[in-house]
Design an enzyme around this catalytic site. Sequence first.
Site, PDB file in Angstrom:
ATOM      1  N   HIS A 226       6.213 -10.694  -4.171  1.00  0.00           N
ATOM      2  CA  HIS A 226       7.066 -11.790  -4.632  1.00  0.00           C
ATOM      3  C   HIS A 226       8.382 -11.162  -5.067  1.00  0.00           C
ATOM      4  O   HIS A 226       8.408 -10.312  -5.955  1.00  0.00           O
ATOM      5  CB  HIS A 226       6.409 -12.555  -5.783  1.00  0.00           C
ATOM      6  CG  HIS A 226       5.207 -13.344  -5.362  1.00  0.00           C
ATOM      7  ND1 HIS A 226       4.099 -13.508  -6.163  1.00  0.00           N
ATOM      8  CD2 HIS A 226       4.939 -14.005  -4.213  1.00  0.00           C
ATOM      9  CE1 HIS A 226       3.203 -14.244  -5.526  1.00  0.00           C
ATOM     10  NE2 HIS A 226       3.692 -14.565  -4.348  1.00  0.00           N
TER      11      HIS A 226
ATOM     12  N   GLU B 177       9.301 -10.623  -8.727  1.00  0.00           N
ATOM     13  CA  GLU B 177       8.379  -9.866  -9.578  1.00  0.00           C
ATOM     14  C   GLU B 177       8.651  -8.388  -9.302  1.00  0.00           C
ATOM     15  O   GLU B 177       8.120  -7.805  -8.368  1.00  0.00           O
ATOM     16  CB  GLU B 177       6.940 -10.270  -9.286  1.00  0.00           C
ATOM     17  CG  GLU B 177       6.690 -11.740  -9.617  1.00  0.00           C
ATOM     18  CD  GLU B 177       5.314 -12.240  -9.206  1.00  0.00           C
ATOM     19  OE1 GLU B 177       4.452 -11.400  -8.862  1.00  0.00           O
ATOM     20  OE2 GLU B 177       5.107 -13.463  -9.218  1.00  0.00           O
TER      21      GLU B 177
ATOM     22  N   GLU C  71      -1.383  -7.632 -12.253  1.00  0.00           N
ATOM     23  CA  GLU C  71      -0.294  -8.366 -12.912  1.00  0.00           C
ATOM     24  C   GLU C  71       0.147  -7.508 -14.090  1.00  0.00           C
ATOM     25  O   GLU C  71      -0.644  -7.228 -15.002  1.00  0.00           O
ATOM     26  CB  GLU C  71      -0.798  -9.729 -13.399  1.00  0.00           C
ATOM     27  CG  GLU C  71      -1.349 -10.631 -12.294  1.00  0.00           C
ATOM     28  CD  GLU C  71      -0.263 -11.337 -11.515  1.00  0.00           C
ATOM     29  OE1 GLU C  71       0.921 -11.252 -11.937  1.00  0.00           O
ATOM     30  OE2 GLU C  71      -0.582 -11.996 -10.499  1.00  0.00           O
TER      31      GLU C  71
END
EC number: 3.4.17.3
Length: 455
Positions: free
Chosen positions: A86, A89, A308
């Site tokens: 992404h 990110e 994450e």
Amino acid sequence: MSGLLSIFLRLLLLFKLVAPVTFRHHRYDDLVRTLYKVHNECPHITRVYSIGRSVKGRHLYVLEFSDNPGIHESLEPEVKYVGNMHGNEVLGRELLLQLSEFLCEEFRRGSERIVGLVQSMRIHILPSMNPDGYEVAASQGPDTTGYLVGRNNANGVDLNRNFPDLNTYIYYNEKFGGANHHLPLPDNWKSQVEPETEAVIHWMRSFNFVLSANLHGGAVVANYPYDKSLEHRVRGFRRAASTPTPDDKLFRTLARVYSYAHGWMYQGWNCGDYFPDGITNGASWYSLSKGMQDFNYLHTNCFEITLELSCDKFPRQEELQREWLANREALILFLEQVHKGIKGMVLDENYNNLPGAVISVSGINHDVTSSDQGDYFRLLLPGTYTVTATAPGYDPETMTVTVGPGEPKLINFHLKRSIPQVTPTRSIPSSGHGDHVLPKKVQPRAARKKDVKMN
């Protein structure tokens, strides 16, 4: 004086060449320069290569670390890190650049741990899978970036929802029987995916990757497959339900390894969410279809988790050093997990390599295959297992293996060619009058009704 000036300039140039990657955000051109800078500092253990181009023509560059760059060495596993899938990110992108510089510097310094790492595996680092999206996000800056600005590629597609959906097939096969690994792609798969996704799929199929992590942002948790829930939506309401793989215990362990080596992920409370041990099954968090980590597991030999790593998708530059220190040990320790379980060669009776042989573990409904060179890698937790190797035209071979917590157990298989079963011929009985009784006419096998295959 001119001699001293010359020496000073040489020292200055040398310092610039070996200076570490600074803790700042790297735009595309800067990222490319950094990858080649690391390669120039460590030319004998690195290689820079491109796996394809983005929608706007930017190369998807990979930096490889190995004591023999560009060569797969038998029984040395392939691992990969993917960042910036992404575009907005960005922490993973910067961490992978830092990791690249760190591996080079520590190898040159003679660090026993890093030298052993580079000599025992081949590491592939893709800092940015979505360079087009990153440029959009970076042009906004960390203070003004909208939550979704730059997330998708230049065609507006979320790349982590763009892989062929193989979960539907595996859930069906688990219930009714069928293949449990290396599920085939639809005939028209290339028309369904973006250039970046297609490039990564070809990359996955070109190397026998064993272990992988995909670096994201927006939360702090280690996420393991399956990402797609087995449960369906009910009247538009998304129900989250844990959907484990056959290797659930292994995936949980891999996720915990990263979480507990991280500065604070293991604490569980981060970004307003709570995840026990800092880990989660993807589907139990929220169901995601056509994701990359599920695709790795179902189409290749690779075990991938999604990391994450930051509450802020685009953290400020001043935070990068702190984030690096929080992730450095975890990034190294995760790579070392590729040396768990069993590995070996699958050979025929003449000691020729057997590619594509299937390695099955009793009680775990997910197989792996041997590579083109005949070597295989099967990640397993400590324990005793019954392992079988099979290949078309060969008799299977089964072994009982005890796996410890240390180095992988070396288990080689030698398969013998199957001996075709020959049906013995029966003598035709005599009628007693010198002539033979002929058997009744037998229908050809393909014409017997019970043998006709229904399509």
